[in-house]
Write a protein that holds these residues in place. Structure first.
Motif, PDB file in Angstrom:
ATOM      1  N   ASP A   1       0.856  -1.180   0.000  1.00  0.00           N
ATOM      2  CA  ASP A   1       0.000   0.000   0.000  1.00  0.00           C
ATOM      3  C   ASP A   1       0.898   1.238   0.000  1.00  0.00           C
ATOM      4  O   ASP A   1       2.010   1.201   0.557  1.00  0.00           O
ATOM      5  CB  ASP A   1      -0.868  -0.027   1.269  1.00  0.00           C
ATOM      6  N   PRO A   2       0.488   2.366  -0.624  1.00  0.00           N
ATOM      7  CA  PRO A   2       1.358   3.553  -0.666  1.00  0.00           C
ATOM      8  C   PRO A   2       1.886   3.986   0.704  1.00  0.00           C
ATOM      9  O   PRO A   2       3.062   4.344   0.832  1.00  0.00           O
ATOM     10  CB  PRO A   2       0.454   4.621  -1.280  1.00  0.00           C
ATOM     11  N   LYS A   3       1.046   3.932   1.731  1.00  0.00           N
ATOM     12  CA  LYS A   3       1.496   4.320   3.068  1.00  0.00           C
ATOM     13  C   LYS A   3       2.562   3.352   3.577  1.00  0.00           C
ATOM     14  O   LYS A   3       3.558   3.783   4.189  1.00  0.00           O
ATOM     15  CB  LYS A   3       0.300   4.340   4.025  1.00  0.00           C
ATOM     16  N   GLU A   4       2.381   2.070   3.317  1.00  0.00           N
ATOM     17  CA  GLU A   4       3.369   1.077   3.742  1.00  0.00           C
ATOM     18  C   GLU A   4       4.682   1.249   2.980  1.00  0.00           C
ATOM     19  O   GLU A   4       5.774   1.162   3.569  1.00  0.00           O
ATOM     20  CB  GLU A   4       2.804  -0.330   3.517  1.00  0.00           C
ATOM     21  N   VAL A   5       4.570   1.519   1.692  1.00  0.00           N
ATOM     22  CA  VAL A   5       5.769   1.673   0.865  1.00  0.00           C
ATOM     23  C   VAL A   5       6.598   2.856   1.352  1.00  0.00           C
ATOM     24  O   VAL A   5       7.823   2.748   1.555  1.00  0.00           O
ATOM     25  CB  VAL A   5       5.391   1.843  -0.622  1.00  0.00           C
ATOM     26  N   TRP A   6       5.951   3.997   1.577  1.00  0.00           N
ATOM     27  CA  TRP A   6       6.698   5.188   1.950  1.00  0.00           C
ATOM     28  C   TRP A   6       7.165   5.140   3.402  1.00  0.00           C
ATOM     29  O   TRP A   6       8.167   5.769   3.748  1.00  0.00           O
ATOM     30  CB  TRP A   6       5.880   6.441   1.661  1.00  0.00           C
ATOM     31  N   SER A   7       6.479   4.401   4.239  1.00  0.00           N
ATOM     32  CA  SER A   7       7.006   4.177   5.584  1.00  0.00           C
ATOM     33  C   SER A   7       8.310   3.390   5.505  1.00  0.00           C
ATOM     34  O   SER A   7       9.278   3.689   6.217  1.00  0.00           O
ATOM     35  CB  SER A   7       5.981   3.408   6.436  1.00  0.00           C
ATOM     36  N   PHE A   8       8.329   2.406   4.615  1.00  0.00           N
ATOM     37  CA  PHE A   8       9.548   1.609   4.434  1.00  0.00           C
ATOM     38  C   PHE A   8      10.655   2.439   3.785  1.00  0.00           C
ATOM     39  O   PHE A   8      11.834   2.330   4.162  1.00  0.00           O
ATOM     40  CB  PHE A   8       9.244   0.372   3.583  1.00  0.00           C
ATOM     41  N   VAL A   9      10.301   3.282   2.808  1.00  0.00           N
ATOM     42  CA  VAL A   9      11.298   4.151   2.175  1.00  0.00           C
ATOM     43  C   VAL A   9      11.913   5.086   3.220  1.00  0.00           C
ATOM     44  O   VAL A   9      13.136   5.311   3.234  1.00  0.00           O
ATOM     45  CB  VAL A   9      10.657   4.960   1.030  1.00  0.00           C
ATOM     46  N   THR A  10      11.071   5.621   4.094  1.00  0.00           N
ATOM     47  CA  THR A  10      11.582   6.479   5.165  1.00  0.00           C
ATOM     48  C   THR A  10      12.536   5.706   6.068  1.00  0.00           C
ATOM     49  O   THR A  10      13.592   6.216   6.460  1.00  0.00           O
ATOM     50  CB  THR A  10      10.414   7.039   5.995  1.00  0.00           C
ATOM     51  N   TRP A  11      12.167   4.469   6.393  1.00  0.00           N
ATOM     52  CA  TRP A  11      13.031   3.632   7.230  1.00  0.00           C
ATOM     53  C   TRP A  11      14.374   3.400   6.547  1.00  0.00           C
ATOM     54  O   TRP A  11      15.432   3.497   7.175  1.00  0.00           O
ATOM     55  CB  TRP A  11      12.345   2.299   7.503  1.00  0.00           C
ATOM     56  N   VAL A  12      14.346   3.097   5.257  1.00  0.00           N
ATOM     57  CA  VAL A  12      15.586   2.854   4.508  1.00  0.00           C
ATOM     58  C   VAL A  12      16.448   4.113   4.483  1.00  0.00           C
ATOM     59  O   VAL A  12      17.678   4.045   4.632  1.00  0.00           O
ATOM     60  CB  VAL A  12      15.268   2.380   3.073  1.00  0.00           C
ATOM     61  N   ALA A  13      15.816   5.281   4.303  1.00  0.00           N
ATOM     62  CA  ALA A  13      16.569   6.529   4.242  1.00  0.00           C
ATOM     63  C   ALA A  13      17.275   6.812   5.572  1.00  0.00           C
ATOM     64  O   ALA A  13      18.463   7.159   5.594  1.00  0.00           O
ATOM     65  CB  ALA A  13      15.636   7.683   3.880  1.00  0.00           C
ATOM     66  N   TYR A  14      16.559   6.653   6.673  1.00  0.00           N
ATOM     67  CA  TYR A  14      17.193   6.871   7.973  1.00  0.00           C
ATOM     68  C   TYR A  14      18.225   5.785   8.281  1.00  0.00           C
ATOM     69  O   TYR A  14      19.281   6.075   8.880  1.00  0.00           O
ATOM     70  CB  TYR A  14      16.143   6.941   9.072  1.00  0.00           C
ATOM     71  N   ALA A  15      17.961   4.556   7.898  1.00  0.00           N
ATOM     72  CA  ALA A  15      18.942   3.486   8.100  1.00  0.00           C
ATOM     73  C   ALA A  15      20.210   3.768   7.302  1.00  0.00           C
ATOM     74  O   ALA A  15      21.335   3.545   7.790  1.00  0.00           O
ATOM     75  CB  ALA A  15      18.336   2.146   7.690  1.00  0.00           C
ATOM     76  N   SER A  16      20.054   4.270   6.080  1.00  0.00           N
ATOM     77  CA  SER A  16      21.217   4.618   5.256  1.00  0.00           C
ATOM     78  C   SER A  16      22.014   5.751   5.899  1.00  0.00           C
ATOM     79  O   SER A  16      23.256   5.734   5.896  1.00  0.00           O
ATOM     80  CB  SER A  16      20.763   5.031   3.855  1.00  0.00           C
ATOM     81  N   TYR A  17      21.307   6.714   6.439  1.00  0.00           N
ATOM     82  CA  TYR A  17      21.960   7.837   7.124  1.00  0.00           C
ATOM     83  C   TYR A  17      22.796   7.342   8.309  1.00  0.00           C
ATOM     84  O   TYR A  17      23.972   7.697   8.450  1.00  0.00           O
ATOM     85  CB  TYR A  17      20.890   8.828   7.583  1.00  0.00           C
ATOM     86  N   LEU A  18      22.196   6.523   9.151  1.00  0.00           N
ATOM     87  CA  LEU A  18      22.901   6.021  10.330  1.00  0.00           C
ATOM     88  C   LEU A  18      24.044   5.086   9.929  1.00  0.00           C
ATOM     89  O   LEU A  18      25.131   5.118  10.524  1.00  0.00           O
ATOM     90  CB  LEU A  18      21.923   5.298  11.255  1.00  0.00           C
ATOM     91  N   HIS A  19      23.811   4.245   8.909  1.00  0.00           N
ATOM     92  CA  HIS A  19      24.850   3.329   8.453  1.00  0.00           C
ATOM     93  C   HIS A  19      26.025   4.097   7.857  1.00  0.00           C
ATOM     94  O   HIS A  19      27.201   3.755   8.113  1.00  0.00           O
ATOM     95  CB  HIS A  19      24.266   2.366   7.418  1.00  0.00           C
ATOM     96  N   ALA A  20      25.736   5.138   7.067  1.00  0.00           N
ATOM     97  CA  ALA A  20      26.804   5.920   6.446  1.00  0.00           C
ATOM     98  C   ALA A  20      27.667   6.603   7.497  1.00  0.00           C
ATOM     99  O   ALA A  20      28.894   6.661   7.380  1.00  0.00           O
ATOM    100  CB  ALA A  20      26.211   6.951   5.486  1.00  0.00           C
TER     101      ALA A  20
END
Length: 366
Positions: free
Chosen positions: A305-324
C-alpha cells in the motif's frame, strides 16, 4: 447514543476547538517573545564569545585549551554571569575548533529575560494545546488521531513537549525555540484551515488497540525526527558561516549576528545525529506494529500500500543515514543532506500519500 451524550460530545468538540485556537494565540505571543530575544541579543558584545571564529584555527585551538571565560553582562545592580560557551571539536578530518555561541539572548540580561518569557509562553501554549487534544479524545471517546486534523494537532503537541523535555534535562536547545514555534503555528494553521474534520467515529478497520500503539509511536517519531531535521538545517547554515570565516571572508552583519549565536557546526551535527539515532529503533517498531495491525485488520501483513511503501522508504533513508555515519564516516554536510532527505520522505508519507494517493489508508485523509 442518547441525545444528551451527543450534546455532550459536541460540547467537548467545541471546547477542543477553542483550546486549539487559544494555544495558537499563546504560541503567537511566544513567537514575538523569541523574536525579541534575538533582537535584543544582537545588541550585545557577541564578539567576546565569537572571537575564535574570526581568528586562525591555531588561535582558536589555543583559546579552547585555555578555556573560554564565562560571559559577563552588566546589570543595574552589578554583574550577572550567564552560561559559559563550551568548545567543541569536529571529529571529521580538517575540523575546526569552534566554541558554541551564547544563544539567542547573546549573553545579555535583557535578551535572556525575553528568552525566558518565550519559553514560559511556549510551555503555557503546550498545556493548552494538550488539553485541546484531550478534549478532542473525550468528544469522540477514542484515541485522538483518527484523521489528519487530529494527527496534526497531536504532532505539534508532541514536538513542543519533546523540546520542553530537552530543556528540562538542561540540554542546550533554546536556539530551537523560534523555529519550533514558527513551524507549530504553520502546522496548526494548516490543520484548522484545510484539514479540519468534525468529530466522528472511526471506520471498522481502525477499531483496535493497535491504534493507540502504532499511531502514537508514529506521531512521536515524526515529532522527534522534525527536531533532528531542524538541527540539520541549522548545521548547514552554521557550517557555511564557519567555512567562510575560515577562508577569510566577511559575512554580512545579519548573518554574523544570527550565526555566531548558534551552537557550533560540530555541536549541531552531533545533535542531529543523536536525535535521529535515538528515535530510529522506535520507527522500526512503528513499522512492525503497523504490519501486525494490517494482519489483524486485512488478513495480510504487507501489501505494498502507498502508506506502507513510503514508511519503508523512510526507514531505509534513515537506516542509510545512520549506516553511512557509522561505517563510511559520513559526517557534516553529506550526512545532513541525507538526514533531510529522510525527513522529507516522512513528510511526503504524511501529506503527499494521504492527500494525493489512494490506498487502504485513505480513511486517514481530510
Amino acid at each position: 447514543m442518547t441525545p444528551l451524550a451527543v450534546a455532550t460530545d459536541e460540547h467537548l468538540a467545541q471546547i477542543s476547538n477553542y483550546l486549539i485556537y487559544s494555544s495558537m494565540a499563546v504560541y503567537m505571543l511566544a513567537f514575538f517573545a523569541h523574536i525579541a530575544e534575538w533582537i535584543f541579543g544582537s545588541r550585545s558584545k557577541v564578539g567576546r564569545t565569537a572571537a575564535a571564529l574570526t581568528g586562525t584555527s591555531k588561535a582558536a585551538g589555543a583559546a579552547g585549551a585555555a578555556g573560554v571565560p564565562a560571559v559577563q553582562v552588566r546589570g543595574k545592580g552589578g554583574t550577572a554571569v550567564l552560561d559559559r560557551p563550551e568548545v567543541v571539536t569536529r571529529s571529521a578530518a580538517g575540523s575546526r575548533d569552534v566554541p558554541d555561541g551564547p544563544g539567542a539572548a547573546g549573553g545579555t540580561e535583557q535578551g535572556d529575560l525575553y528568552g525566558r518569557i518565550a519559553i514560559s509562553l511556549t510551555a503555557l501554549a503546550f498545556i493548552i494545546e494538550a488539553a485541546g487534544v484531550v478534549a478532542r479524545a473525550m468528544s469522540v471517546q477514542r484515541a485522538p488521531w483518527g484523521n489528519m486534523y487530529e494527527f496534526s494537532i497531536t504532532f505539534s503537541t508532541v514536538a513542543v513537549g519533546a523540546y520542553l523535555a530537552l530543556l528540562a534535562l538542561k540540554k542546550n536547545v533554546r536556539w530551537l525555540g523560534l523555529i519550533l514555534v514558527t513551524t507549530v503555528l504553520l502546522d496548526l494553521g494548516i490543520a484548522v484551515t484545510w484539514l479540519y474534520t468534525a468529530s466522528d467515529q472511526l471506520v471498522p478497520a481502525l477499531h483496535s488497540y493497535w491504534l493507540w500503539i502504532h499511531v502514537s509511536t508514529a506521531i512521536f517519531c515524526g515529532a522527534v525526527f522534525y527536531i533532528g531535521a531542524a538541527g540539520a538545517v541549522l548545521y548547514l547554515f552554521r557550517d557555511s558561516y564557519e567555512a567562510r570565516l575560515a577562508e577569510g571572508g566577511t559575512p554580512g552583519r545579519f548573518a554574523t549576528s544570527v550565526m555566531e549565536r548558534l551552537p557550533s557546526a560540530a555541536s549541531l551535527d552531533k545533535f542531529s545525529y543523536r536525535i535521529n539515532a535515538a528515535v530510529f529503533p522506535l520507527w522500526t517498531f512503528t513499522i512492525v506494529a503497523g504490519a501486525i495491525w494490517a494482519g489483524d485488520a486485512w488478513g495480510r501483513y504487507w501489501g505494498w500500500d502507498p502508506k506502507e511503501v513510503w514508511s519503508f522508504v523512510t526507514w531505509v533513508a534513515y537506516a542509510s543515514y545512520l549506516h553511512a555515519r557509522a561505517t563510511a564516516g559520513w559526517k557534516g554536510r553529506k550526512a545532513a543532506y541525507l538526514a533531510l532527505f529522510a525527513f522529507a520522505c516522512w513528510i511526503w508519507n504524511y501529506y503527499g500519500v494521504n492527500i494525493l494517493l489512494n490506498g487502504k489508508h485513505s480513511y486517514a485523509g481530510i
